[in-house]
Design a protein around this motif. Structure first.
Motif, PDB file in Angstrom:
ATOM      1  N   SER A 194     -13.983  -6.148  -0.961  1.00  0.00           N
ATOM      2  CA  SER A 194     -12.741  -6.950  -0.902  1.00  0.00           C
ATOM      3  C   SER A 194     -11.559  -5.834  -0.396  1.00  0.00           C
ATOM      4  O   SER A 194     -10.424  -6.081   0.202  1.00  0.00           O
ATOM      5  N   VAL A 195     -11.805  -4.562  -0.417  1.00  0.00           N
ATOM      6  CA  VAL A 195     -11.057  -3.561   0.173  1.00  0.00           C
ATOM      7  C   VAL A 195     -10.982  -3.830   1.796  1.00  0.00           C
ATOM      8  O   VAL A 195      -9.699  -3.572   2.224  1.00  0.00           O
ATOM      9  N   PHE A 196     -12.002  -4.010   2.337  1.00  0.00           N
ATOM     10  CA  PHE A 196     -11.941  -4.415   4.051  1.00  0.00           C
ATOM     11  C   PHE A 196     -11.291  -5.572   3.802  1.00  0.00           C
ATOM     12  O   PHE A 196     -10.482  -5.914   4.997  1.00  0.00           O
ATOM     13  N   GLN A 197     -11.454  -6.562   3.385  1.00  0.00           N
ATOM     14  CA  GLN A 197     -10.788  -7.979   3.253  1.00  0.00           C
ATOM     15  C   GLN A 197      -9.381  -7.950   3.315  1.00  0.00           C
ATOM     16  O   GLN A 197      -8.606  -8.504   4.115  1.00  0.00           O
ATOM     17  N   VAL A 198      -8.831  -7.133   2.228  1.00  0.00           N
ATOM     18  CA  VAL A 198      -7.282  -7.129   1.951  1.00  0.00           C
ATOM     19  C   VAL A 198      -6.663  -6.259   3.245  1.00  0.00           C
ATOM     20  O   VAL A 198      -5.609  -6.584   3.561  1.00  0.00           O
ATOM     21  N   LEU A 199      -7.330  -5.388   3.790  1.00  0.00           N
ATOM     22  CA  LEU A 199      -6.774  -4.776   4.997  1.00  0.00           C
ATOM     23  C   LEU A 199      -7.081  -5.142   6.399  1.00  0.00           C
ATOM     24  O   LEU A 199      -6.471  -5.054   7.269  1.00  0.00           O
ATOM     25  N   GLY A 200      -7.832  -6.576   6.311  1.00  0.00           N
ATOM     26  CA  GLY A 200      -8.025  -7.292   7.440  1.00  0.00           C
ATOM     27  C   GLY A 200      -9.107  -6.474   8.320  1.00  0.00           C
ATOM     28  O   GLY A 200      -9.183  -6.931   9.641  1.00  0.00           O
ATOM     29  N   ALA A 234      -2.240  -3.045  -4.839  1.00  0.00           N
ATOM     30  CA  ALA A 234      -1.039  -3.542  -4.891  1.00  0.00           C
ATOM     31  C   ALA A 234      -0.270  -2.704  -3.384  1.00  0.00           C
ATOM     32  O   ALA A 234       0.719  -3.069  -3.186  1.00  0.00           O
ATOM     33  N   GLU A 235      -0.995  -1.492  -3.077  1.00  0.00           N
ATOM     34  CA  GLU A 235      -0.172  -0.727  -2.246  1.00  0.00           C
ATOM     35  C   GLU A 235      -1.104  -0.506  -1.064  1.00  0.00           C
ATOM     36  O   GLU A 235      -1.953   0.330  -1.091  1.00  0.00           O
ATOM     37  N   PRO A 236      -1.071  -1.035   0.093  1.00  0.00           N
ATOM     38  CA  PRO A 236      -1.890  -0.799   1.338  1.00  0.00           C
ATOM     39  C   PRO A 236      -2.189   0.634   1.682  1.00  0.00           C
ATOM     40  O   PRO A 236      -3.268   0.693   1.891  1.00  0.00           O
ATOM     41  N   ALA A 307      -9.703  11.021  -4.854  1.00  0.00           N
ATOM     42  CA  ALA A 307      -8.867  11.777  -4.107  1.00  0.00           C
ATOM     43  C   ALA A 307      -7.195  11.634  -3.936  1.00  0.00           C
ATOM     44  O   ALA A 307      -6.719  10.465  -4.424  1.00  0.00           O
ATOM     45  N   GLN A 308      -6.551  12.669  -3.458  1.00  0.00           N
ATOM     46  CA  GLN A 308      -4.856  12.563  -3.448  1.00  0.00           C
ATOM     47  C   GLN A 308      -4.761  12.002  -1.891  1.00  0.00           C
ATOM     48  O   GLN A 308      -5.486  12.001  -1.352  1.00  0.00           O
ATOM     49  N   GLU A 309      -3.453  11.370  -2.020  1.00  0.00           N
ATOM     50  CA  GLU A 309      -3.129  10.773  -1.014  1.00  0.00           C
ATOM     51  C   GLU A 309      -2.894  11.707   0.267  1.00  0.00           C
ATOM     52  O   GLU A 309      -2.572  12.862  -0.182  1.00  0.00           O
ATOM     53  N   THR A 310      -2.990  11.552   1.363  1.00  0.00           N
ATOM     54  CA  THR A 310      -2.641  12.555   2.571  1.00  0.00           C
ATOM     55  C   THR A 310      -1.908  11.593   3.724  1.00  0.00           C
ATOM     56  O   THR A 310      -1.535  10.522   3.466  1.00  0.00           O
ATOM     57  N   CYS A 311      -1.696  12.345   4.694  1.00  0.00           N
ATOM     58  CA  CYS A 311      -1.045  11.783   5.562  1.00  0.00           C
ATOM     59  C   CYS A 311      -1.363  11.176   6.751  1.00  0.00           C
ATOM     60  O   CYS A 311      -1.216  10.090   7.453  1.00  0.00           O
ATOM     61  N   LEU A 312      -2.934  11.094   6.633  1.00  0.00           N
ATOM     62  CA  LEU A 312      -3.883  10.112   7.217  1.00  0.00           C
ATOM     63  C   LEU A 312      -3.967   8.548   6.490  1.00  0.00           C
ATOM     64  O   LEU A 312      -5.091   8.493   5.900  1.00  0.00           O
ATOM     65  N   ASN A 313      -2.837   7.963   6.675  1.00  0.00           N
ATOM     66  CA  ASN A 313      -3.047   6.570   6.036  1.00  0.00           C
ATOM     67  C   ASN A 313      -3.302   5.454   6.904  1.00  0.00           C
ATOM     68  O   ASN A 313      -2.744   4.285   6.634  1.00  0.00           O
ATOM     69  N   ARG A 314      -4.019   5.737   7.857  1.00  0.00           N
ATOM     70  CA  ARG A 314      -4.227   4.370   8.630  1.00  0.00           C
ATOM     71  C   ARG A 314      -6.108   4.360   8.620  1.00  0.00           C
ATOM     72  O   ARG A 314      -6.590   5.234   8.477  1.00  0.00           O
ATOM     73  N   PRO A 315      -6.396   3.176   8.715  1.00  0.00           N
ATOM     74  CA  PRO A 315      -7.797   2.990   8.448  1.00  0.00           C
ATOM     75  C   PRO A 315      -8.846   3.335   9.536  1.00  0.00           C
ATOM     76  O   PRO A 315      -8.389   3.158  10.806  1.00  0.00           O
TER      77      PRO A 315
END
Length: 316
Positions: A194-200, A234-236, A307-315
């Motif tokens: 569902s992670v893949f599906q939500v992100l298209g 809830a947050e892409p 993991a913590q969020e990073t600046c690499l926020n693209r799939p």
């Protein structure tokens, strides 16, 4: 339920521990005779049964991925019986273990990290070489074919025989055997799917680039503290970080995972810990390793990698 796969102690493929038959490389050698003299009697018997003697006797260089007698004995009896009844399927399986080279073949140790190459079946097999000290031909290394370690090299005329302890499946590196299709085939992975599906991304998979994907089970996601999973979905941006934390560039079978940091696509490093009892990735145990897919390899893990969020926020 997920079947846990035991970890084997890998032997460097260039370590000549068992006694082998040596042949003069300048002479044309009967490949089937060499296989039988080196103990691969079940493999040879099946080649004869399938009517492939001529295929395996062609006067050209081959790399033969030779399953041991024990490898055939380990196949589920019902599966083996079905295989023996279907001569066409048997031929496909056997021809998949015959790798074609257009010139006298060098040792697999000449491969730089990864190579996919056609077999006599027409389907490709994936070779990986994992070196202790970089891309030097002089170092001890471990080589695999679809993740199965090559135990040693047996020169046979212009060909080379590599014993393996598992019968390979021609469908493993098939273009249809994607990560997404693997996730779809098992309800225990529906949350990660569902992670893949939500992100298209479910219909636009990363086919061309080799990847190592660490797949948490549904139970792993449900073990997160209450509300955490809902907040991630809830947050892409958080969802992308989660996905990229579970994917590394390159094909790392269990043989290629070593103690130390592994950089994942989220731009962080996760710790790999290898013990005689198994392998951990960050806080997660690998509970089912070395599932070959078209894009690389999947390891099923027991926990969601934190993991913590990073600046690499693209799939990926």
């Amino acid at each position: 339920m997920i079947q846990h796969t035991p970890f084997n102690q890998h032997t460097p493929f260039n370590q000549h521990t068992p006694k082998i038959v040596n042949y003069n490389l300048r002479l044309a050698v009967d490949l089937l005779t060499a296989l039988r003299q080196n103990g691969f009697t079940t493999f040879v018997d099946l080649i004869v049964k399938a009517g492939l003697v001529e295929t395996f006797s062609a006067k050209r260089p081959f790399v033969v991925l030779a399953p041991t007698n024990e490898a055939f004995a380990a196949i589920d009896p019902a599966v083996l019986a079905a295989l023996l009844k279907d001569i066409y399927l048997l031929r496909d399986i056997l021809r998949y273990h015959l790798v074609l080279f257009r010139q006298p073949c060098s040792l697999v140790s000449s491969i730089f990290v990864e190579l996919t190459i056609n077999t006599a079946l027409g389907e490709v097999v994936r070779f990986n070489v994992y070196r202790n000290k970089g891309p030097s031909f002089a170092t001890e290394d471990i080589a695999t074919a679809n993740g199965v370690p090559l135990l040693r090299a047996i020169p046979t005329g212009k060909s080379i025989i590599y014993p393996i302890e598992k019968v390979l499946n021609p469908q493993d590196v098939s273009p249809n055997n994607t990560v997404i299709n693997f996730l779809r085939s098992n309800k225990d992975f529906s949350i990660f799917l569902s992670v893949f599906q939500v992100l298209g991304l479910a219909e636009n998979n990363f086919k061309a680039r080799p990847k190592t994907t660490f797949v948490p089970t549904n139970a792993a996601f449900k073990a997160l503290p209450p509300g955490v999973l809902d907040s991630i979905f809830a947050e892409p941006d958080k969802l992308i970080v989660l996905l990229n934390t579970h994917i590394a560039s390159g094909t790392f079978y269990a043989a290629g995972l070593v103690d130390g940091p592994l950089t994942v696509l989220a731009g962080i490093q996760v710790d790999i810990n290898v013990t005689p009892y198994g392998i951990t990735v960050g806080n997660a145990d690998i509970i089912e390793p070395d599932i070959t897919v078209f894009e690389g390899v999947v390891h099923v893990i027991s926990s969601v990698i934190q993991a913590q969020e990073t600046c690499l926020n693209r799939p990926y």
